[in-house]
Design an enzyme around this catalytic site. Structure first.
Site, PDB file in Angstrom:
ATOM      1  N   HIS A  40      57.078  46.316  57.946  1.00  0.00           N
ATOM      2  CA  HIS A  40      56.148  47.096  58.950  1.00  0.00           C
ATOM      3  C   HIS A  40      56.623  46.620  60.207  1.00  0.00           C
ATOM      4  O   HIS A  40      56.835  47.327  61.244  1.00  0.00           O
ATOM      5  CB  HIS A  40      54.824  47.065  58.660  1.00  0.00           C
ATOM      6  CG  HIS A  40      53.986  47.987  59.310  1.00  0.00           C
ATOM      7  ND1 HIS A  40      52.760  47.739  59.521  1.00  0.00           N
ATOM      8  CD2 HIS A  40      54.250  49.444  59.884  1.00  0.00           C
ATOM      9  CE1 HIS A  40      52.085  48.905  60.438  1.00  0.00           C
ATOM     10  NE2 HIS A  40      52.910  49.610  60.486  1.00  0.00           N
ATOM     11  N   ASP A  57      48.912  48.672  62.123  1.00  0.00           N
ATOM     12  CA  ASP A  57      48.191  49.775  62.318  1.00  0.00           C
ATOM     13  C   ASP A  57      46.728  49.690  62.588  1.00  0.00           C
ATOM     14  O   ASP A  57      46.109  48.825  62.056  1.00  0.00           O
ATOM     15  CB  ASP A  57      48.304  50.480  61.037  1.00  0.00           C
ATOM     16  CG  ASP A  57      49.876  51.152  60.869  1.00  0.00           C
ATOM     17  OD1 ASP A  57      50.639  51.096  61.649  1.00  0.00           O
ATOM     18  OD2 ASP A  57      50.062  51.260  59.397  1.00  0.00           O
ATOM     19  N   HIS A  59      45.950  56.980  63.216  1.00  0.00           N
ATOM     20  CA  HIS A  59      45.854  55.478  63.672  1.00  0.00           C
ATOM     21  C   HIS A  59      47.172  55.150  64.654  1.00  0.00           C
ATOM     22  O   HIS A  59      48.022  56.169  64.896  1.00  0.00           O
ATOM     23  CB  HIS A  59      46.417  54.474  62.493  1.00  0.00           C
ATOM     24  CG  HIS A  59      47.686  54.639  62.001  1.00  0.00           C
ATOM     25  ND1 HIS A  59      47.711  55.888  61.280  1.00  0.00           N
ATOM     26  CD2 HIS A  59      48.945  54.031  61.920  1.00  0.00           C
ATOM     27  CE1 HIS A  59      49.399  55.733  60.686  1.00  0.00           C
ATOM     28  NE2 HIS A  59      49.839  54.715  61.475  1.00  0.00           N
ATOM     29  N   HIS A 112      49.961  52.996  65.714  1.00  0.00           N
ATOM     30  CA  HIS A 112      51.406  51.846  65.210  1.00  0.00           C
ATOM     31  C   HIS A 112      51.678  51.246  66.508  1.00  0.00           C
ATOM     32  O   HIS A 112      52.254  51.695  67.316  1.00  0.00           O
ATOM     33  CB  HIS A 112      52.424  52.572  64.636  1.00  0.00           C
ATOM     34  CG  HIS A 112      53.390  52.028  64.182  1.00  0.00           C
ATOM     35  ND1 HIS A 112      53.650  51.324  62.920  1.00  0.00           N
ATOM     36  CD2 HIS A 112      54.367  51.511  65.042  1.00  0.00           C
ATOM     37  CE1 HIS A 112      54.955  50.691  62.960  1.00  0.00           C
ATOM     38  NE2 HIS A 112      55.366  50.681  64.259  1.00  0.00           N
TER      39      HIS A 112
END
Length: 182
Positions: free
Chosen positions: A63, A67, A147, A149
């Site tokens: 990732h 988040d 959300h 990021h």
């Protein structure tokens, strides 16, 4: 109320000389992490953050961001002073914003925005705690899970907004796992 920094109050001659606090409003200061960065989603406390930095994304990558879940339309705040380096829309990130910090050593990346703050343009100066956009689910984010990021990258000597070494924002925003203070 505004999310912009408050200007120092003017005083009449002979008035109380107690210094007034400058900077973001107290509501923003309650969400400042150990590195002095504001939690980039209004109303989110450090203890509610989840460390998703090393989570798998697809079969071949991690990732490299966290988040921050929040209702669609929740204000997104500049984590620090800096400038809007790039406003960009991509298939993966959707509506995104890249912010350079004042020394252009780091870039802060905000993705899956619903929209930008009114009037925001590339090159604009940002103040810590300023509203820059709103939480959404653009790009490859699930429409059912709005959300932000959020990522931080150490820039190379070329200062390319899209290219840097990922740094985990979780401990810098006050997350507790692996954080040893200051």
């Amino acid at each position: 109320p505004t999310s912009s920094p408050r200007a120092p109050a003017r005083r009449a001659p002979g008035a109380d000389s107690t210094p007034r606090r400058e900077g973001p409003p107290r509501s923003v200061m309650r969400t400042v992490g150990p590195a002095g960065l504001v939690i980039p989603v209004q109303g989110i406390a450090p203890e509610s953050l989840q460390d998703t930095f090393n989570d798998a994304r697809g079969q071949s990558r991690v990732h490299d961001a966290i988040d921050i879940m929040a209702p669609r339309g929740t204000p997104v705040l500049a984590v620090a002073d800096g400038t809007v380096e790039k406003l960009f829309t991509s298939a993966a990130g959707g509506i995104t914003l890249y912010q350079f910090e004042p020394d252009s050593r780091y870039v802060y990346y905000y993705a899956h925005l619903d929209r930008y703050a009114a009037g925001l343009e590339e090159g604009d100066t940002l103040r810590r705690g300023q509203v820059i956009g709103y939480v959404g689910s653009t790009g490859n984010a699930s429409p059912d899970a709005p959300h932000l990021h959020f990522a931080i990258f150490l820039l190379g000597p070329e200062k390319r907004w899209w290219d840097g070494t990922a740094i985990n924002p979780y401990p810098l925003l006050g997350g507790r796992r692996g954080w040893s203070g200051g």
